[in-house]
Design a protein around this motif. Structure first.
Motif, PDB file in Angstrom:
ATOM      1  N   HIS A   1       4.002 -62.246 -24.366  1.00 35.58           N
ATOM      2  CA  HIS A   1       5.114 -63.042 -24.876  1.00 35.58           C
ATOM      3  C   HIS A   1       4.644 -64.485 -24.969  1.00 35.58           C
ATOM      4  CE1 HIS A   1       9.163 -64.554 -25.501  1.00 35.58           C
ATOM      5  NE2 HIS A   1       8.844 -65.512 -24.642  1.00 35.58           N
ATOM      6  N   VAL A   2       4.787 -65.067 -26.149  1.00 32.73           N
ATOM      7  CA  VAL A   2       4.376 -66.446 -26.369  1.00 32.73           C
ATOM      8  C   VAL A   2       5.607 -67.247 -26.750  1.00 32.73           C
ATOM      9  CG1 VAL A   2       2.916 -67.974 -27.741  1.00 32.73           C
ATOM     10  CG2 VAL A   2       2.098 -65.694 -27.129  1.00 32.73           C
ATOM     11  N   SER A   3       5.889 -68.316 -26.023  1.00 32.12           N
ATOM     12  CA  SER A   3       7.055 -69.150 -26.352  1.00 32.12           C
ATOM     13  C   SER A   3       6.604 -70.433 -27.028  1.00 32.12           C
ATOM     14  CB  SER A   3       7.859 -69.456 -25.078  1.00 32.12           C
ATOM     15  OG  SER A   3       7.065 -70.158 -24.164  1.00 32.12           O
ATOM     16  N   GLY A   4       5.575 -70.319 -27.814  1.00 31.93           N
ATOM     17  CA  GLY A   4       5.053 -71.449 -28.573  1.00 31.93           C
ATOM     18  C   GLY A   4       4.356 -70.923 -29.801  1.00 31.93           C
ATOM     19  N   THR A   5       3.609 -71.759 -30.451  1.00 33.50           N
ATOM     20  CA  THR A   5       2.907 -71.395 -31.672  1.00 33.50           C
ATOM     21  C   THR A   5       1.606 -70.665 -31.342  1.00 33.50           C
ATOM     22  OG1 THR A   5       3.794 -73.348 -32.759  1.00 33.50           O
ATOM     23  CG2 THR A   5       1.857 -72.339 -33.771  1.00 33.50           C
ATOM     24  N   VAL A   6       1.307 -69.634 -32.105  1.00 33.11           N
ATOM     25  CA  VAL A   6       0.028 -68.944 -31.998  1.00 33.11           C
ATOM     26  C   VAL A   6      -0.796 -69.379 -33.199  1.00 33.11           C
ATOM     27  CG1 VAL A   6      -1.155 -66.721 -31.994  1.00 33.11           C
ATOM     28  CG2 VAL A   6       1.018 -66.980 -30.775  1.00 33.11           C
ATOM     29  N   THR A   7      -1.970 -69.918 -32.954  1.00 37.36           N
ATOM     30  CA  THR A   7      -2.838 -70.397 -34.012  1.00 37.36           C
ATOM     31  C   THR A   7      -4.143 -69.616 -33.953  1.00 37.36           C
ATOM     32  OG1 THR A   7      -1.909 -72.617 -33.802  1.00 37.36           O
ATOM     33  CG2 THR A   7      -4.018 -72.419 -34.957  1.00 37.36           C
ATOM     34  N   ALA A   8      -4.556 -69.087 -35.096  1.00 38.35           N
ATOM     35  CA  ALA A   8      -5.826 -68.372 -35.182  1.00 38.35           C
ATOM     36  C   ALA A   8      -6.693 -69.076 -36.208  1.00 38.35           C
ATOM     37  CB  ALA A   8      -5.595 -66.921 -35.584  1.00 38.35           C
ATOM     38  N   GLU A   9      -7.933 -69.362 -35.856  1.00 44.44           N
ATOM     39  CA  GLU A   9      -8.832 -70.052 -36.772  1.00 44.44           C
ATOM     40  C   GLU A   9      -9.447 -69.118 -37.799  1.00 44.44           C
ATOM     41  OE1 GLU A   9     -11.643 -72.465 -34.696  1.00 44.44           O
ATOM     42  OE2 GLU A   9     -10.074 -73.527 -33.601  1.00 44.44           O
ATOM     43  N   LYS A  10      -9.486 -67.815 -37.507  1.00 42.72           N
ATOM     44  CA  LYS A  10     -10.104 -66.882 -38.443  1.00 42.72           C
ATOM     45  C   LYS A  10      -9.088 -65.930 -39.043  1.00 42.72           C
ATOM     46  CE  LYS A  10     -14.711 -67.132 -36.517  1.00 42.72           C
ATOM     47  NZ  LYS A  10     -15.860 -66.423 -36.015  1.00 42.72           N
ATOM     48  N   ASP A  11      -8.467 -65.067 -38.255  1.00 42.08           N
ATOM     49  CA  ASP A  11      -7.532 -64.069 -38.777  1.00 42.08           C
ATOM     50  C   ASP A  11      -6.695 -63.522 -37.632  1.00 42.08           C
ATOM     51  OD1 ASP A  11      -6.242 -62.343 -40.522  1.00 42.08           O
ATOM     52  OD2 ASP A  11      -7.962 -61.046 -40.868  1.00 42.08           O
TER      53      ASP A  11
ATOM     54  N   VAL B   1      -4.883 -59.777 -36.795  1.00 43.77           N
ATOM     55  CA  VAL B   1      -4.778 -58.392 -37.233  1.00 43.77           C
ATOM     56  C   VAL B   1      -3.683 -57.729 -36.405  1.00 43.77           C
ATOM     57  CG1 VAL B   1      -5.980 -56.191 -37.474  1.00 43.77           C
ATOM     58  CG2 VAL B   1      -7.219 -58.329 -37.863  1.00 43.77           C
ATOM     59  N   ALA B   2      -2.667 -57.203 -37.080  1.00 47.68           N
ATOM     60  CA  ALA B   2      -1.558 -56.528 -36.406  1.00 47.68           C
ATOM     61  C   ALA B   2      -1.459 -55.111 -36.950  1.00 47.68           C
ATOM     62  CB  ALA B   2      -0.251 -57.282 -36.638  1.00 47.68           C
ATOM     63  N   ALA B   3      -1.521 -54.133 -36.046  1.00 52.95           N
ATOM     64  CA  ALA B   3      -1.461 -52.714 -36.416  1.00 52.95           C
ATOM     65  C   ALA B   3      -2.480 -52.393 -37.515  1.00 52.95           C
ATOM     66  CB  ALA B   3      -0.056 -52.326 -36.848  1.00 52.95           C
ATOM     67  N   GLY B   4      -3.656 -53.016 -37.426  1.00 49.68           N
ATOM     68  CA  GLY B   4      -4.726 -52.748 -38.370  1.00 49.68           C
ATOM     69  C   GLY B   4      -4.608 -53.488 -39.694  1.00 49.68           C
ATOM     70  N   ILE B   5      -3.599 -54.348 -39.844  1.00 49.26           N
ATOM     71  CA  ILE B   5      -3.402 -55.072 -41.106  1.00 49.26           C
ATOM     72  C   ILE B   5      -3.770 -56.540 -40.893  1.00 49.26           C
ATOM     73  CG2 ILE B   5      -1.730 -55.760 -42.864  1.00 49.26           C
ATOM     74  CD1 ILE B   5      -0.148 -53.222 -42.129  1.00 49.26           C
ATOM     75  N   SER B   6      -4.685 -57.032 -41.718  1.00 48.33           N
ATOM     76  CA  SER B   6      -5.147 -58.408 -41.633  1.00 48.33           C
ATOM     77  C   SER B   6      -4.068 -59.358 -42.139  1.00 48.33           C
ATOM     78  CB  SER B   6      -6.415 -58.573 -42.482  1.00 48.33           C
ATOM     79  OG  SER B   6      -6.705 -59.937 -42.702  1.00 48.33           O
ATOM     80  N   GLY B   7      -3.783 -60.408 -41.373  1.00 49.74           N
ATOM     81  CA  GLY B   7      -2.837 -61.417 -41.831  1.00 49.74           C
ATOM     82  C   GLY B   7      -3.437 -62.287 -42.920  1.00 49.74           C
ATOM     83  N   LYS B   8      -4.729 -62.386 -42.978  1.00 45.55           N
ATOM     84  CA  LYS B   8      -5.418 -63.237 -43.945  1.00 45.55           C
ATOM     85  C   LYS B   8      -5.749 -62.491 -45.233  1.00 45.55           C
ATOM     86  CE  LYS B   8      -9.596 -66.076 -44.272  1.00 45.55           C
ATOM     87  NZ  LYS B   8     -10.799 -66.496 -43.562  1.00 45.55           N
ATOM     88  N   GLY B   9      -6.120 -61.225 -45.101  1.00 46.79           N
ATOM     89  CA  GLY B   9      -6.643 -60.523 -46.268  1.00 46.79           C
ATOM     90  C   GLY B   9      -5.772 -59.404 -46.808  1.00 46.79           C
ATOM     91  N   HIS B  10      -4.551 -59.237 -46.308  1.00 45.22           N
ATOM     92  CA  HIS B  10      -3.733 -58.127 -46.802  1.00 45.22           C
ATOM     93  C   HIS B  10      -3.091 -58.469 -48.146  1.00 45.22           C
ATOM     94  CE1 HIS B  10      -0.456 -60.486 -44.963  1.00 45.22           C
ATOM     95  NE2 HIS B  10       0.321 -59.877 -45.842  1.00 45.22           N
ATOM     96  N   THR B  11      -2.671 -57.455 -48.838  1.00 41.79           N
ATOM     97  CA  THR B  11      -1.994 -57.638 -50.132  1.00 41.79           C
ATOM     98  C   THR B  11      -0.586 -57.066 -50.044  1.00 41.79           C
ATOM     99  OG1 THR B  11      -2.822 -55.525 -50.944  1.00 41.79           O
ATOM    100  CG2 THR B  11      -4.167 -57.469 -51.399  1.00 41.79           C
ATOM    101  N   HIS B  12       0.247 -57.450 -51.002  1.00 45.20           N
ATOM    102  CA  HIS B  12       1.621 -56.947 -51.095  1.00 45.20           C
ATOM    103  C   HIS B  12       1.787 -56.248 -52.432  1.00 45.20           C
ATOM    104  CE1 HIS B  12       3.392 -59.157 -47.636  1.00 45.20           C
ATOM    105  NE2 HIS B  12       2.389 -59.996 -47.881  1.00 45.20           N
ATOM    106  N   GLY B  13       2.434 -55.100 -52.367  1.00 50.99           N
ATOM    107  CA  GLY B  13       2.757 -54.406 -53.614  1.00 50.99           C
ATOM    108  C   GLY B  13       4.173 -54.760 -54.046  1.00 50.99           C
ATOM    109  N   GLY B  14       4.536 -54.404 -55.281  1.00 48.76           N
ATOM    110  CA  GLY B  14       5.897 -54.591 -55.772  1.00 48.76           C
ATOM    111  C   GLY B  14       6.287 -56.040 -55.975  1.00 48.76           C
ATOM    112  N   VAL B  15       5.312 -56.898 -56.299  1.00 53.31           N
ATOM    113  CA  VAL B  15       5.624 -58.305 -56.493  1.00 53.31           C
ATOM    114  C   VAL B  15       6.259 -58.488 -57.864  1.00 53.31           C
ATOM    115  CG1 VAL B  15       4.637 -60.618 -56.643  1.00 53.31           C
ATOM    116  CG2 VAL B  15       3.712 -58.979 -55.008  1.00 53.31           C
ATOM    117  N   GLN B  16       7.359 -59.202 -57.909  1.00 54.33           N
ATOM    118  CA  GLN B  16       8.055 -59.495 -59.174  1.00 54.33           C
ATOM    119  C   GLN B  16       8.304 -60.978 -59.265  1.00 54.33           C
ATOM    120  OE1 GLN B  16      11.664 -57.228 -59.226  1.00 54.33           O
ATOM    121  NE2 GLN B  16      10.627 -55.278 -58.971  1.00 54.33           N
ATOM    122  N   ALA B  17       8.320 -61.498 -60.460  1.00 56.85           N
ATOM    123  CA  ALA B  17       8.604 -62.913 -60.656  1.00 56.85           C
ATOM    124  C   ALA B  17      10.049 -63.194 -60.250  1.00 56.85           C
ATOM    125  CB  ALA B  17       8.369 -63.298 -62.107  1.00 56.85           C
ATOM    126  N   GLY B  18      10.307 -64.421 -59.824  1.00 56.95           N
ATOM    127  CA  GLY B  18      11.668 -64.787 -59.466  1.00 56.95           C
ATOM    128  C   GLY B  18      11.887 -64.778 -57.971  1.00 56.95           C
ATOM    129  N   GLY B  19      13.146 -64.533 -57.577  1.00 57.42           N
ATOM    130  CA  GLY B  19      13.502 -64.630 -56.170  1.00 57.42           C
ATOM    131  C   GLY B  19      13.398 -63.333 -55.394  1.00 57.42           C
TER     132      GLY B  19
END
Length: 168
Positions: A131-141, A143-161
């Motif tokens: 449990h962290v009650s402050g900011t977590v800073t990573a200089e490289k990446d 990884v949560a549940a095998g998914i990179s926060g830096k290198g992951h992609t999102h599907g279903g992206v649409q223009a707008g809101g």
């Protein structure tokens, strides 16, 4: 006067410095050391007392301070151990450091109040929840549940809101 002479003799033999010559014997209830004392005397099965909640396993070549209970050379107890071979020499006044002598891994409490973990192999492993009650800073990446926060992609992206899809 004889009583004073006996007392002076016991006080003279109250303490000794020793060098560990064999691996620490680990047993239920404590540890035992084999030491060569300053008088070149080899002593075996000397009990080692350590601070409550702290256990270490000194290795051959470590130094030990031995107290002879009541000045009786048949009742030795090691009350402190140290390893001059890997002693940290960069601490500032008031700093505290827990060091693993064979590898140099450290936990250091700095003079400015910060804490650093410096594992020799570059990995800190935590078991359980964090449990962290402050900011977590990573200089490289991150990884949560095998998914990179830096290198992951999102599907279903649409223009707008619209919102993106789940990370992949």
């Amino acid at each position: 006067m004889a009583a004073f002479s006996r007392l002076a003799g016991r006080l003279a033999f109250l303490f000794s410095i020793g060098r560990q010559t064999a691996d620490t014997v680990m047993q239920q209830g404590g540890q035992l050391l084999q030491l060569v004392l300053t008088s070149s005397e080899l002593r075996d099965r000397i009990p080692l007392l350590q601070q409550y909640g702290f256990v270490s396993r000194p290795r051959p070549g470590c130094d030990a301070l031995v107290v002879f209970l009541g000045g009786d050379r048949s009742r030795p107890v090691a009350v402190a151990t140290g390893d001059q071979r890997n002693y940290p020499d960069d601490l500032l006044p008031g700093e505290v450091c827990l060091v693993h002598p064979p590898t140099g891994s450290r936990i250091r409490l700095h003079a400015d109040g910060s804490i650093s973990l410096s594992p020799a192999n570059g990995t800190v492993t935590l078991t359980g929840s964090l449990h962290v009650s402050g900011t977590v800073t990573a200089e490289k990446d991150v990884v949560a549940a095998g998914i990179s926060g830096k290198g992951h992609t999102h599907g279903g992206v649409q223009a707008g809101g619209a919102s993106t899809g789940q990370p992949q």
